[in-house]
Design a protein around this motif. Structure first.
Motif, PDB file in Angstrom:
ATOM      1  N   SER A   8     -94.619 -67.893   3.473  1.00  0.00           N
ATOM      2  CA  SER A   8     -92.833 -67.458   2.383  1.00  0.00           C
ATOM      3  C   SER A   8     -93.407 -65.177   2.846  1.00  0.00           C
ATOM      4  O   SER A   8     -91.825 -65.427   2.414  1.00  0.00           O
ATOM      5  N   LYS A   9     -94.518 -65.405   2.589  1.00  0.00           N
ATOM      6  CA  LYS A   9     -94.803 -64.040   2.577  1.00  0.00           C
ATOM      7  C   LYS A   9     -93.839 -62.874   3.836  1.00  0.00           C
ATOM      8  O   LYS A   9     -94.462 -62.095   3.714  1.00  0.00           O
ATOM      9  N   ILE A  10     -94.743 -64.399   4.618  1.00  0.00           N
ATOM     10  CA  ILE A  10     -94.002 -63.168   5.933  1.00  0.00           C
ATOM     11  C   ILE A  10     -92.967 -62.365   6.483  1.00  0.00           C
ATOM     12  O   ILE A  10     -92.026 -63.325   6.316  1.00  0.00           O
ATOM     13  N   THR A  11     -92.977 -61.639   6.925  1.00  0.00           N
ATOM     14  CA  THR A  11     -91.709 -60.745   7.059  1.00  0.00           C
ATOM     15  C   THR A  11     -91.527 -60.052   9.131  1.00  0.00           C
ATOM     16  O   THR A  11     -90.576 -60.097   9.312  1.00  0.00           O
ATOM     17  N   SER A  12     -92.648 -60.366   9.779  1.00  0.00           N
ATOM     18  CA  SER A  12     -92.201 -60.678  11.163  1.00  0.00           C
ATOM     19  C   SER A  12     -94.006 -61.010  11.747  1.00  0.00           C
ATOM     20  O   SER A  12     -95.061 -60.797  11.631  1.00  0.00           O
ATOM     21  N   GLY A  13     -93.693 -60.962  12.942  1.00  0.00           N
ATOM     22  CA  GLY A  13     -94.736 -62.327  13.937  1.00  0.00           C
ATOM     23  C   GLY A  13     -95.467 -62.701  13.374  1.00  0.00           C
ATOM     24  O   GLY A  13     -94.369 -64.011  13.218  1.00  0.00           O
ATOM     25  N   CYS A  14     -96.579 -63.035  13.969  1.00  0.00           N
ATOM     26  CA  CYS A  14     -97.697 -63.776  13.305  1.00  0.00           C
ATOM     27  C   CYS A  14     -96.741 -65.536  14.202  1.00  0.00           C
ATOM     28  O   CYS A  14     -97.120 -66.055  14.056  1.00  0.00           O
ATOM     29  N   SER A  15     -96.457 -65.093  15.186  1.00  0.00           N
ATOM     30  CA  SER A  15     -96.458 -66.521  16.308  1.00  0.00           C
ATOM     31  C   SER A  15     -97.486 -66.306  17.506  1.00  0.00           C
ATOM     32  O   SER A  15     -98.244 -65.203  17.981  1.00  0.00           O
ATOM     33  N   SER A  16     -97.313 -67.186  17.822  1.00  0.00           N
ATOM     34  CA  SER A  16     -98.237 -67.421  19.316  1.00  0.00           C
ATOM     35  C   SER A  16     -97.871 -66.285  20.012  1.00  0.00           C
ATOM     36  O   SER A  16     -98.663 -66.290  21.112  1.00  0.00           O
ATOM     37  N   THR A  17     -96.763 -65.369  20.757  1.00  0.00           N
ATOM     38  CA  THR A  17     -96.360 -64.009  21.403  1.00  0.00           C
ATOM     39  C   THR A  17     -96.839 -62.571  21.145  1.00  0.00           C
ATOM     40  O   THR A  17     -96.395 -62.264  21.168  1.00  0.00           O
ATOM     41  N   GLN A  18     -96.923 -62.880  19.621  1.00  0.00           N
ATOM     42  CA  GLN A  18     -97.397 -61.533  19.021  1.00  0.00           C
ATOM     43  C   GLN A  18     -98.142 -61.241  18.351  1.00  0.00           C
ATOM     44  O   GLN A  18     -99.431 -62.096  17.023  1.00  0.00           O
ATOM     45  N   HIS A  19     -98.974 -60.170  18.396  1.00  0.00           N
ATOM     46  CA  HIS A  19    -100.799 -60.128  18.328  1.00  0.00           C
ATOM     47  C   HIS A  19    -100.311 -59.460  16.683  1.00  0.00           C
ATOM     48  O   HIS A  19    -101.580 -58.569  16.293  1.00  0.00           O
ATOM     49  N   LEU A  20     -99.219 -58.825  15.977  1.00  0.00           N
ATOM     50  CA  LEU A  20     -98.877 -58.657  14.870  1.00  0.00           C
ATOM     51  C   LEU A  20     -98.443 -59.542  13.375  1.00  0.00           C
ATOM     52  O   LEU A  20     -98.079 -60.704  13.990  1.00  0.00           O
ATOM     53  N   CYS A  21     -99.318 -59.659  12.775  1.00  0.00           N
ATOM     54  CA  CYS A  21     -99.033 -60.684  11.546  1.00  0.00           C
ATOM     55  C   CYS A  21     -98.705 -60.160   9.968  1.00  0.00           C
ATOM     56  O   CYS A  21     -99.164 -59.085  10.090  1.00  0.00           O
ATOM     57  N   SER A  22     -97.111 -59.692   9.903  1.00  0.00           N
ATOM     58  CA  SER A  22     -96.547 -58.319   8.671  1.00  0.00           C
ATOM     59  C   SER A  22     -96.242 -59.730   7.564  1.00  0.00           C
ATOM     60  O   SER A  22     -95.586 -60.298   7.809  1.00  0.00           O
ATOM     61  N   LEU A  23     -96.943 -59.264   6.862  1.00  0.00           N
ATOM     62  CA  LEU A  23     -96.659 -59.683   4.942  1.00  0.00           C
ATOM     63  C   LEU A  23     -96.042 -58.644   4.068  1.00  0.00           C
ATOM     64  O   LEU A  23     -96.621 -57.330   4.214  1.00  0.00           O
TER      65      LEU A  23
END
Length: 137
Positions: free
Chosen positions: A84-99
């Protein structure tokens, strides 16, 4: 004499033909790694371990694939407590994951599995968030 010359030339052509480099299937996987960076916190850039903290409010933690030489698909593994803290990214097409997490004590281990042409590699980074270290982690 001409016959010997033709045999030598044929042998030379065969040898040179075997020495011509051929393009094989290249996989760019191998140099990539997962880095993290916490804000406010460590000012030194991305690392496989990062530190952050604040005396109040929130801390943003970015997990980013580094040194990627070819496009990949991504499979992110974020602990259930931080979904629930994911703010952007973290998908199969994105090289970043922001919390974005509250300024409290956290140890967040995130992994990503990269896939390129059927080849996979998994990388992990860990963020350490500590409210007691304020802005000076």
């Amino acid at each position: 004499m001409l016959r010997k010359l033709l045999v030598v030339l044929a042998a030379l052509a065969t040898t040179l033909g075997l020495m011509v480099p051929t393009a094989g299937s290249a996989s760019a996987l191998g140099g990539e790694w997962l880095g993290c960076w916490a804000t406010p916190g460590d000012e030194s850039g991305y690392s496989s371990e990062c530190w952050g903290g604040a005396t109040g409010g929130y801390v943003r933690v970015d997990f980013v694939v580094q040194d990627e030489t070819a496009p990949s698909t991504y499979s992110w593994s974020v602990p259930a407590a931080y979904q629930s803290k994911i703010t952007s990214g973290c998908s199969s097409t994105q090289h970043l994951c922001s919390l974005t997490v509250p300024a409290a004590s956290h140890q967040i281990s995130v992994s990503v599995t990269l896939t390129q042409g059927g080849t996979t590699a998994t990388h992990t980074a860990v963020a350490y968030i500590d409210r007691s270290c304020g802005w000076w982690c």
